[in-house]
Design a protein around this motif. Sequence first.
Motif, PDB file in Angstrom:
ATOM      1  N   ASP A   1      -2.457 -21.411 -31.677  1.00 40.04           N
ATOM      2  CA  ASP A   1      -2.839 -20.102 -31.142  1.00 40.04           C
ATOM      3  C   ASP A   1      -2.787 -19.074 -32.264  1.00 40.04           C
ATOM      4  OD1 ASP A   1      -2.653 -17.438 -29.860  1.00 40.04           O
ATOM      5  OD2 ASP A   1      -2.570 -18.599 -28.009  1.00 40.04           O
TER       6      ASP A   1
ATOM      7  N   CYS B   1      -9.464 -20.351 -37.923  1.00 39.89           N
ATOM      8  CA  CYS B   1     -10.297 -19.169 -38.138  1.00 39.89           C
ATOM      9  C   CYS B   1     -10.014 -18.571 -39.519  1.00 39.89           C
ATOM     10  CB  CYS B   1     -10.031 -18.140 -37.043  1.00 39.89           C
ATOM     11  SG  CYS B   1     -10.943 -16.595 -37.249  1.00 39.89           S
TER      12      CYS B   1
ATOM     13  N   LEU C   1     -13.001 -17.294 -34.436  1.00 43.64           N
ATOM     14  CA  LEU C   1     -12.772 -16.645 -33.155  1.00 43.64           C
ATOM     15  C   LEU C   1     -14.052 -15.940 -32.704  1.00 43.64           C
ATOM     16  CD1 LEU C   1      -9.277 -15.066 -33.823  1.00 43.64           C
ATOM     17  CD2 LEU C   1      -9.787 -16.508 -31.852  1.00 43.64           C
ATOM     18  N   ALA C   2     -14.182 -15.753 -31.399  1.00 43.75           N
ATOM     19  CA  ALA C   2     -15.342 -15.034 -30.885  1.00 43.75           C
ATOM     20  C   ALA C   2     -15.376 -13.608 -31.433  1.00 43.75           C
ATOM     21  CB  ALA C   2     -15.314 -15.017 -29.358  1.00 43.75           C
ATOM     22  N   GLU C   3     -14.226 -12.949 -31.458  1.00 39.50           N
ATOM     23  CA  GLU C   3     -14.100 -11.584 -31.995  1.00 39.50           C
ATOM     24  C   GLU C   3     -12.834 -11.519 -32.844  1.00 39.50           C
ATOM     25  OE1 GLU C   3     -14.098  -9.297 -28.375  1.00 39.50           O
ATOM     26  OE2 GLU C   3     -16.251  -8.945 -28.503  1.00 39.50           O
TER      27      GLU C   3
ATOM     28  N   LEU D   1      -8.537  -9.730 -32.215  1.00 36.48           N
ATOM     29  CA  LEU D   1      -7.373 -10.528 -31.862  1.00 36.48           C
ATOM     30  C   LEU D   1      -6.119  -9.659 -31.886  1.00 36.48           C
ATOM     31  CD1 LEU D   1      -6.192 -13.454 -31.383  1.00 36.48           C
ATOM     32  CD2 LEU D   1      -5.732 -13.470 -33.852  1.00 36.48           C
TER      33      LEU D   1
ATOM     34  N   GLN E   1      -4.340 -14.357 -24.772  1.00 36.98           N
ATOM     35  CA  GLN E   1      -5.748 -13.978 -24.634  1.00 36.98           C
ATOM     36  C   GLN E   1      -6.632 -15.220 -24.671  1.00 36.98           C
ATOM     37  OE1 GLN E   1      -6.078 -11.371 -28.388  1.00 36.98           O
ATOM     38  NE2 GLN E   1      -4.023 -12.225 -28.261  1.00 36.98           N
TER      39      GLN E   1
ATOM     40  N   GLN F   1      -9.630 -15.871 -25.896  1.00 38.77           N
ATOM     41  CA  GLN F   1     -10.295 -16.310 -27.120  1.00 38.77           C
ATOM     42  C   GLN F   1      -9.332 -17.068 -28.034  1.00 38.77           C
ATOM     43  OE1 GLN F   1     -11.764 -13.827 -30.202  1.00 38.77           O
ATOM     44  NE2 GLN F   1     -10.219 -12.200 -29.985  1.00 38.77           N
TER      45      GLN F   1
ATOM     46  N   ASP G   1      -9.010 -20.587 -26.507  1.00 36.31           N
ATOM     47  CA  ASP G   1     -10.220 -21.360 -26.773  1.00 36.31           C
ATOM     48  C   ASP G   1     -10.240 -21.839 -28.213  1.00 36.31           C
ATOM     49  OD1 ASP G   1     -12.913 -22.327 -25.948  1.00 36.31           O
ATOM     50  OD2 ASP G   1     -13.564 -20.929 -27.500  1.00 36.31           O
ATOM     51  N   LEU G   2      -9.813 -20.990 -29.141  1.00 38.52           N
ATOM     52  CA  LEU G   2      -9.775 -21.401 -30.549  1.00 38.52           C
ATOM     53  C   LEU G   2      -8.801 -22.559 -30.744  1.00 38.52           C
ATOM     54  CD1 LEU G   2     -10.619 -20.839 -33.545  1.00 38.52           C
ATOM     55  CD2 LEU G   2      -8.429 -19.673 -33.727  1.00 38.52           C
TER      56      LEU G   2
ATOM     57  N   ALA H   1      -8.513 -19.849 -21.042  1.00 42.98           N
ATOM     58  CA  ALA H   1      -9.819 -20.150 -21.630  1.00 42.98           C
ATOM     59  C   ALA H   1     -10.544 -21.275 -20.899  1.00 42.98           C
ATOM     60  CB  ALA H   1      -9.638 -20.527 -23.100  1.00 42.98           C
TER      61      ALA H   1
END
Length: 327
Positions: free
Chosen positions: A12, A40, A81-83, A87, A93, A95, A98-99, A132
């Motif tokens: 995470d 990421c 990451l999406a954004e 973060l 969260q 995202q 999901d990562l 996620a």
Amino acid sequence: MGTKTVAVTMGDPAGIGPEIIIKALNEQALAGAPVVVVGCLRTLQRLQEKGITPPVELVAIEQVSDARFAPGTLHIIDEPLAEPDELAPGEVQAQAGDLAYRCVKRATALAMAGDVQAIATAPLNKEALHLAGHLYPGHTELLATLTHSRDYAMVLFTDKLKVIHVSTHIALRKFLDTLNQPRIETVITLADSFLKRVGFAKPRIAVAGVNPHAGENGLFGDEEARFVTPAVEACRERGIQITGPCPPDTVFLQAHEGHYDMVVAMYHDQGHIPLKLLGFYDGVNITAGLPFIRTSADHGTAFDIAWTGKAKPESMSTSIKLAMQLA
């Protein structure tokens, strides 16, 4: 350190995983080690920009064969990451969950293809994972699904104490309702094969009882007579050097003092409490039964100290070294 390559998953990104990965791989013992980080890139860059981690060169690579291992350099297989700049450290969260999932999936694919020979995982957060949409109890079950592994178990590993679990991330009530002889036999067999795989020629295995004093001949419960003893006897007949059921309040100390090479714990806390008491900072989580070596830092995401520079990398460092050793 050998030529086997290890993939380290970020876990995470809102937790301490990114921090302890950089710290561990910056240690002298791991500098220039054959390790690629799956995670990421932007998150690692943010940690560097904030001065939270030691300065290292972060090099993005497309595939493992592109890596040129050298001290002071970390090779990153980027799973963005999406954004990434949104973060929030220390917070659950979607995202981030999901990562964490995508990193494990990518590293597993690398291992199954033979591009890496082992995986070391940084901690993920189960709530974020579920948020996620990835509904796994933890790394162990996720890896088993990704590799189509039917028989597997969680191992906690230190130099002096090694524990394998019959059950892990289920409620205690459910454990009692679902305990059965075949599962105990499976875990004993996994313990024996795992220990032989990592260098124990004739493993000595102890099996903990379910109840206080291992049931005291039925005074405190009958699970030992119904499930544990028959499983132990069946495995002994197959040539496994096995003792049990043993009183849970003494068997872990006996193993720590060298009488046994591994203890079969019946449920999560029965095995985790003694091992974390005796080896919290150097304990390693291993999944037995996978087609490749998988180790993990034996602690959580520590959201309360995430991105503060306070996280200790010892368990992550030990898990990477052990992954290289076992591979």
